[in-house]
Design a protein around this motif. Structure first.
Motif, PDB file in Angstrom:
ATOM      1  N   LYS A 181     160.959 -35.778 100.122  1.00 52.57           N
ATOM      2  CA  LYS A 181     159.573 -35.407 100.423  1.00 52.57           C
ATOM      3  C   LYS A 181     158.593 -36.376  99.777  1.00 52.57           C
ATOM      4  O   LYS A 181     157.594 -36.763 100.389  1.00 52.57           O
ATOM      5  CB  LYS A 181     159.303 -33.977  99.919  1.00 52.57           C
ATOM      6  N   VAL A 182     158.879 -36.785  98.555  1.00 55.01           N
ATOM      7  CA  VAL A 182     158.031 -37.784  97.900  1.00 55.01           C
ATOM      8  C   VAL A 182     158.039 -39.083  98.697  1.00 55.01           C
ATOM      9  O   VAL A 182     156.993 -39.708  98.911  1.00 55.01           O
ATOM     10  CB  VAL A 182     158.519 -38.047  96.452  1.00 55.01           C
ATOM     11  N   SER A 183     159.206 -39.492  99.150  1.00 53.29           N
ATOM     12  CA  SER A 183     159.329 -40.715  99.951  1.00 53.29           C
ATOM     13  C   SER A 183     158.514 -40.611 101.237  1.00 53.29           C
ATOM     14  O   SER A 183     157.838 -41.563 101.645  1.00 53.29           O
ATOM     15  CB  SER A 183     160.801 -40.973 100.280  1.00 53.29           C
ATOM     16  N   GLU A 184     158.558 -39.452 101.877  1.00 53.85           N
ATOM     17  CA  GLU A 184     157.791 -39.256 103.108  1.00 53.85           C
ATOM     18  C   GLU A 184     156.289 -39.367 102.850  1.00 53.85           C
ATOM     19  O   GLU A 184     155.544 -39.924 103.652  1.00 53.85           O
ATOM     20  CB  GLU A 184     158.118 -37.882 103.704  1.00 53.85           C
ATOM     21  N   GLN A 185     155.851 -38.834 101.695  1.00 54.90           N
ATOM     22  CA  GLN A 185     154.425 -38.896 101.376  1.00 54.90           C
ATOM     23  C   GLN A 185     153.993 -40.322 101.063  1.00 54.90           C
ATOM     24  O   GLN A 185     152.880 -40.732 101.401  1.00 54.90           O
ATOM     25  CB  GLN A 185     154.115 -37.947 100.214  1.00 54.90           C
ATOM     26  N   LEU A 186     154.869 -41.092 100.409  1.00 62.03           N
ATOM     27  CA  LEU A 186     154.576 -42.498 100.157  1.00 62.03           C
ATOM     28  C   LEU A 186     154.447 -43.262 101.474  1.00 62.03           C
ATOM     29  O   LEU A 186     153.545 -44.089 101.649  1.00 62.03           O
ATOM     30  CB  LEU A 186     155.680 -43.121  99.300  1.00 62.03           C
ATOM     31  N   GLU A 187     155.340 -42.987 102.401  1.00 59.86           N
ATOM     32  CA  GLU A 187     155.289 -43.639 103.713  1.00 59.86           C
ATOM     33  C   GLU A 187     154.021 -43.255 104.460  1.00 59.86           C
ATOM     34  O   GLU A 187     153.407 -44.097 105.136  1.00 59.86           O
ATOM     35  CB  GLU A 187     156.528 -43.253 104.529  1.00 59.86           C
ATOM     36  N   ASN A 188     153.613 -42.004 104.342  1.00 61.92           N
ATOM     37  CA  ASN A 188     152.401 -41.563 105.029  1.00 61.92           C
ATOM     38  C   ASN A 188     151.160 -42.223 104.433  1.00 61.92           C
ATOM     39  O   ASN A 188     150.225 -42.609 105.144  1.00 61.92           O
ATOM     40  CB  ASN A 188     152.263 -40.047 104.955  1.00 61.92           C
ATOM     41  N   ALA A 189     151.148 -42.371 103.098  1.00 65.96           N
ATOM     42  CA  ALA A 189     150.024 -43.065 102.452  1.00 65.96           C
ATOM     43  C   ALA A 189     149.966 -44.512 102.921  1.00 65.96           C
ATOM     44  O   ALA A 189     148.880 -45.054 103.195  1.00 65.96           O
ATOM     45  CB  ALA A 189     150.175 -43.006 100.941  1.00 65.96           C
ATOM     46  N   HIS A 190     151.124 -45.140 103.044  1.00 68.09           N
ATOM     47  CA  HIS A 190     151.182 -46.518 103.542  1.00 68.09           C
ATOM     48  C   HIS A 190     150.672 -46.603 104.973  1.00 68.09           C
ATOM     49  O   HIS A 190     149.946 -47.534 105.345  1.00 68.09           O
ATOM     50  CB  HIS A 190     152.627 -47.028 103.455  1.00 68.09           C
ATOM     51  N   ARG A 191     151.010 -45.616 105.777  1.00 67.98           N
ATOM     52  CA  ARG A 191     150.556 -45.599 107.171  1.00 67.98           C
ATOM     53  C   ARG A 191     149.044 -45.458 107.266  1.00 67.98           C
ATOM     54  O   ARG A 191     148.395 -46.042 108.141  1.00 67.98           O
ATOM     55  CB  ARG A 191     151.224 -44.440 107.910  1.00 67.98           C
ATOM     56  N   LEU A 192     148.469 -44.675 106.352  1.00 69.87           N
ATOM     57  CA  LEU A 192     147.037 -44.419 106.401  1.00 69.87           C
ATOM     58  C   LEU A 192     146.198 -45.588 105.893  1.00 69.87           C
ATOM     59  O   LEU A 192     145.011 -45.688 106.212  1.00 69.87           O
ATOM     60  CB  LEU A 192     146.701 -43.172 105.572  1.00 69.87           C
ATOM     61  N   MET A 193     146.802 -46.481 105.116  1.00 67.73           N
ATOM     62  CA  MET A 193     146.028 -47.559 104.506  1.00 67.73           C
ATOM     63  C   MET A 193     145.284 -48.429 105.516  1.00 67.73           C
ATOM     64  O   MET A 193     144.068 -48.631 105.388  1.00 67.73           O
ATOM     65  CB  MET A 193     146.913 -48.415 103.603  1.00 67.73           C
ATOM     66  N   PRO A 194     145.955 -48.982 106.520  1.00 68.13           N
ATOM     67  CA  PRO A 194     145.209 -49.830 107.464  1.00 68.13           C
ATOM     68  C   PRO A 194     144.174 -49.060 108.277  1.00 68.13           C
ATOM     69  O   PRO A 194     143.224 -49.651 108.790  1.00 68.13           O
ATOM     70  CB  PRO A 194     146.300 -50.418 108.366  1.00 68.13           C
ATOM     71  N   GLU A 195     144.341 -47.740 108.372  1.00 70.37           N
ATOM     72  CA  GLU A 195     143.372 -46.928 109.107  1.00 70.37           C
ATOM     73  C   GLU A 195     142.121 -46.661 108.289  1.00 70.37           C
ATOM     74  O   GLU A 195     141.036 -46.464 108.841  1.00 70.37           O
ATOM     75  CB  GLU A 195     144.007 -45.583 109.502  1.00 70.37           C
ATOM     76  N   THR A 196     142.260 -46.662 106.966  1.00 68.42           N
ATOM     77  CA  THR A 196     141.141 -46.262 106.112  1.00 68.42           C
ATOM     78  C   THR A 196     140.609 -47.378 105.221  1.00 68.42           C
ATOM     79  O   THR A 196     139.535 -47.245 104.645  1.00 68.42           O
ATOM     80  CB  THR A 196     141.570 -45.081 105.210  1.00 68.42           C
ATOM     81  N   PHE A 197     141.361 -48.489 105.098  1.00 65.47           N
ATOM     82  CA  PHE A 197     140.924 -49.633 104.292  1.00 65.47           C
ATOM     83  C   PHE A 197     140.532 -50.775 105.225  1.00 65.47           C
ATOM     84  O   PHE A 197     141.393 -51.461 105.765  1.00 65.47           O
ATOM     85  CB  PHE A 197     142.057 -50.110 103.371  1.00 65.47           C
TER      86      PHE A 197
END
Length: 276
Positions: free
Chosen positions: A107-123
């Motif tokens: 679950k931690v790994s999935e959340q890390l992947e989701n944060a990575h996915r959101l980066m180009p959308e929000t940065f």
């Protein structure tokens, strides 16, 4: 980090004040006794709390004033709420829903992947560069956070080396004080939590707004203070976990700090003046 919320509940306020006090402070001893006897403290009136902490009612009231509480009743309500709901605090996720121990790391790994996915959308680099240029013109940059992170410390170093006044305020009285020093050229970064057992920060945000400072709220969910801010980080993004929120917020500050450094420190000798 909190599963239900990130900061500035009564427990975080107590720890924040504890960290600010000298080792031999009477108030530090009182806080330590409260934190190590939370169930009893949560059910105590002021007389009982004074006995529990081996102090006096006057000492308790003075400590509460340092925390920003006007009376014991407000403090007791928030402490009782926080203790009764502690299973929701200070955790990455609700592990009771996980089937086995291995599922936690997954679950931690999935959340890390989701944060990575959101980066180009929000940065967006052009947006961060524009913000860095705004900050370069600021007279001061304040971080109204419940904690002092490595990312903030890094950014503060870069700001100080270009002659910009910078400060971190964690406790509500500190935040209110620094809010009174802001001008229309100031920039404020803030994080909040918003549920029943937290302080109402509306007076603080009103004071900030009156100064004309530019305010950035590092929250993803809809905020009751949205009317007082100029920019809400990750607004509209689906960031359900504490881990994702912390990672994105920290990365945002680190990235902005690096862009600021590239623009104003790496391209010329550092002189410590705003005219450099």
């Amino acid at each position: 980090m909190f599963y239900k919320s990130k900061a500035m509940n009564v427990l975080q306020n107590l720890i924040g004040l504890y960290d600010h006090l000298m080792p031999d402070s009477t108030y530090r001893s009182v806080i330590k006794n409260i934190l190590t006897h939370l169930p009893e403290a949560a059910e105590s009136n002021i007389y009982e709390l004074a006995d529990l902490t081996d102090s006096s009612r006057t000492t308790i009231r003075r400590m509460l004033s340092m925390l920003g509480y006007e009376n014991y009743q407000d403090f007791h309500f928030e402490l009782r709420q926080a203790v009764h709901h502690y299973s929701y605090y200070n955790r990455l996720m609700d592990t009771s829903r996980l089937k086995d121990n291995g599922a936690f790391i997954q679950k931690v790994s999935e959340q890390l992947e989701n944060a990575h996915r959101l980066m180009p959308e929000t940065f967006q680099e052009n947006t961060l560069t524009a913000l860095a240029r705004r900050i370069r013109k600021a007279d001061k940059v304040c971080f109204f956070f419940p904690y002092h992170t490595a990312a903030i410390n890094s950014f503060q170093q870069n700001l100080a080396m270009t002659g910009i006044e910078t400060s971190v305020a964690e406790l509500p009285p500190e935040i209110m004080f620094y809010a009174g020093t802001l001008t229309s050229r100031s920039v404020v970064f803030s994080q909040t939590i918003e549920h029943a057992e937290t302080m109402d920060m509306t007076p603080v945000f009103r004071k900030i707004r009156q100064s004309g400072a530019y305010v950035i709220l590092l929250n993803s969910k809809e905020s009751q203070y949205a009317e007082f801010v100029d920019q809400q980080l990750f607004h509209g993004a689906d960031i359900p976990s504490a881990l994702e929120s912390v990672l994105l917020s920290e990365t945002f500050i680190l990235t902005l700090s690096e862009i600021y450094r590239r623009l104003y420190l790496d391209t010329k000798p550092a002189s410590g003046t705003k005219n450099s």
